[in-house]
Design a protein around this motif. Sequence first.
Motif, PDB file in Angstrom:
ATOM      1  N   TYR A 285       0.957  -1.695   0.089  1.00 59.14           N
ATOM      2  CA  TYR A 285      -0.086  -0.043  -0.403  1.00 59.14           C
ATOM      3  C   TYR A 285       0.958   1.904   0.123  1.00 59.14           C
ATOM      4  O   TYR A 285       1.756   1.098   0.627  1.00 59.14           O
ATOM      5  N   GLU A 294      -6.653   3.366   2.150  1.00 62.60           N
ATOM      6  CA  GLU A 294      -5.738   2.188   1.484  1.00 62.60           C
ATOM      7  C   GLU A 294      -6.473   2.178  -0.480  1.00 62.60           C
ATOM      8  O   GLU A 294      -6.270   0.849  -0.068  1.00 62.60           O
ATOM      9  N   TYR A 297      -2.440   0.962  -4.121  1.00 61.13           N
ATOM     10  CA  TYR A 297      -1.725  -0.073  -3.863  1.00 61.13           C
ATOM     11  C   TYR A 297      -1.655  -1.546  -5.215  1.00 61.13           C
ATOM     12  O   TYR A 297      -2.098  -0.795  -6.395  1.00 61.13           O
TER      13      TYR A 297
END
Length: 899
Positions: A285, A294, A297
């Motif tokens: 990430y 998040e 990534y």
Amino acid sequence: MSSYQPWCHGNITRSKAEDLLSKAARDGSFLIRDSESIQGAYALCVLYQNCVYTYRILPNEDKKLSVQASEGVPIRFFSMLPELVEAYYSPNMGLVTHLQYPVQREEEVDEEPESNILPPQLPPRNFDVKDSEQPCKNLSDTFLMRLQNMDLSTIPEEHQMAIQDYFRNLVCSDAEHLQNGHPYLPGLKKLTQAICKNLNSEISRILPALEVFHRVLDQQLSPGIGQFSKQVGGTLDPLQHQSININSLKKSLSSVFFNLQVKQDSLGISTKMFLKVDVESGKLYFKKSKDGPEDKYFVHNKILQLVKSQKLLGKLHIMVETEKEKILRKEFVFDNTKKREGFCQLLQQMKNKHSEKPEPDMITVFIGTWNMGNAGPPHNFNSWFQCKGQGKTRDDTADHIPHDFYVIGTQEDPLGEREWADTVKGVLRNITNISFKQVAIHTLWSIRIVVLAKPEHDNRISHIFTDSVKTGIANTLGNKGAVGVSFMFNGTSFGFVNSHLTSGSEKKLRRNQNYTSILRFLNLTDKKLNPFDITHQFTHLFWFGDLNYRVEFPSGEAENIVAKIKQQQYQELLSRDQLSMERNDGKVFLHFDEEEITFAPTYRFERDTREKYAYTKAKATGTKYNLPSWCDRVLRKSYPLVHVVCQAYGCTNDIMTSDHSPLFASFEVGVASQFVSKQGPNSAPQGGIQIMNCVATLLTKSKTKFFIEYHSSCLEKTVKTSEGENIEHSEGSIKVRFSNQVKLIPIISDPEYLLDQHILICIKSTDSDESYGEGCVALRAAQFCHTEFHITLTHHGEKTGTLTGGIQLDTSEGKTTEKLYDFIKIERDDTVTTKGKAHDISNPSYMEVSLQRGNVIDKGWSYSMPPKNIPTAGQGGKESKKGGYDVGTLPASVFKLSK
């Protein structure tokens, strides 16, 4: 003083200088040669009481020269070498004795030009390009035709068009400028400006274009381009000399690229970012804040490759694939190699957990060499790549089983690069149903090497280098010489050399000189491994080609030789094989191996048949004999105690377009991948490598002191010993004792890791910092206990002595070492730095690294895993005083991540 200086010997070796002075046998005899340790410096070698004393001559910033003589003697500076030599004819200048007798250079025997090689002619003085439209057109067409045969796939279209425009419209006007004595070339300047207009951001795209342009110029012009060659003669010779300038420009651009990186690094521009490596989910990430979303990534199968820099040991390049299938290159710079290795192990753990295929620990390599005799290949030459014919061959059931790599060397190859590469790829596609990818191709005149690999290995290959060395007439023509390729495959280094050495049964010594020149000057790595030559730089080195060594029999034995070949009685002939005899005498290919020869000589056949050897050749000077010989060979040299097995070595029966038969060899080779400790990264044992009781016996007449350097990719830096004690000095040799015990601290102390590592050893002099011998020790030899070693030392391919000593792996379980991540720099479009500390990792599900714009902040690293697999930083789940993990691996190695 005269411009000819008999005492100036150029780049002769140190041992050759000692031989010449020993033959002179008079105190005060001297010569000057190039330094082997410092570029641009010299070595003044003086004979006194049958010993050779060496003094370095160093240039300062103003290019003034001075001699490093005895302490207390005032340093004097000189503008030119003759001026310096003249001054040191006087006594009391700090030398062991004043200069008296210059040692003359040995005159090299001029080689006879081969019938198919025409050296460049001087241009007629009255030639005028303006009045010669047809020669100009021939000149332009010749270069354009060459360009069409080049592989331009890596060059941007606008650069291709610029080079084509130059050869179509501007090369003739540049030739006119040269003819009139003007060094200024407006057309060439316009071309380089067009290619280099976006220099700062386009370095990596510029170099391939300059490489192709350089190679077009750096080839001999065919004498058969009609009217042009007669009228222009050697007018192109000065233009071709511009290829040297192009080569210098390429090197300069590489230097600029490196400097730009350093300058960008020094700016300290930071961007706030948090990284999270989640082993369980297989994601890396990138976050703008610790608690941020998040949403950015890369999944494990999109992390394609990790490449560890060999120049900057803390730098790591990560190749990732975006959703649009574009490849991004991200750069991370760690404080040291050990910290970099912690991150590498973490990502490798993630890859291992989610990968469907393990990394290979064994691959197969096909080596092929063929002197094509300036004729194209036949329609079908599958047998070469299937290892079918005479000798040690593959079983028929393996016909369609592909090798991992195909390395093909050709000599007297009439095809263009692209045509030959496409031809070989097509043959392999028909045999294996696989479209092999081109790793590298390099050509010197008609000497060529091509390396092809399975597509699945694309992300395991990096650090690709190519180079060539000319050994033709006066070492300036490329009709003879070598081309080479090297690369890393995961953690294993490979080198390949294809050479075409001097022909003629009587020119054995010249072939030996060719070998030494290639060994010394072929540059296939950017690692700072001076003074180690290519025989010590690679885990596996393969050397092949038309080496041109013959069988030594009187010409009257020709019929008898042919009769023995028909009866397959090879042993008597092989006992007189020049290469075998020179190897046994230690003159060439020292410590190389060759599989047993069980096939007929591959040279010299009548074309279109393999039933008759054409061993006579009519020349103006009389009949020349070319007795049937094993001119074409494949040899190898690997580090000690590594796995390599020859599975095939022979020649084809059915490829008859040349007077040589193609030679094939195949090898099963052990390879290493990124090491991940089975004990968990923080519980790896701490220890070192003990080396003790070393005694060197050096074959030299030099009067100096010595020390040892230890190099290895498992060490974070080179280690030097203190000065040894000269305990014996006999005629032509010195025995040196190094009494101090040396402890080498590896990046990873795990015994499983260390057993696959090697230590390169170099004995150097204190007076000139030059090598007197190099060798290699395998740590696997010390697997169970203290082990005595005895190795042969070599330098520039010659035996220079021996080294004995003891080695022991010293590891102890359960000790933790310093924390991993206290300084990490992420280089993207901006340079990003972080500073962190080790955290208690027994409790949180993951830890993050924090990157903040404009300053360095204190955060930490970790990863998410099930609690039972989380390695604690110290006893009881609390951080120890030093904290963190003990992880790391080869600073010069590469590990690749595959989809």
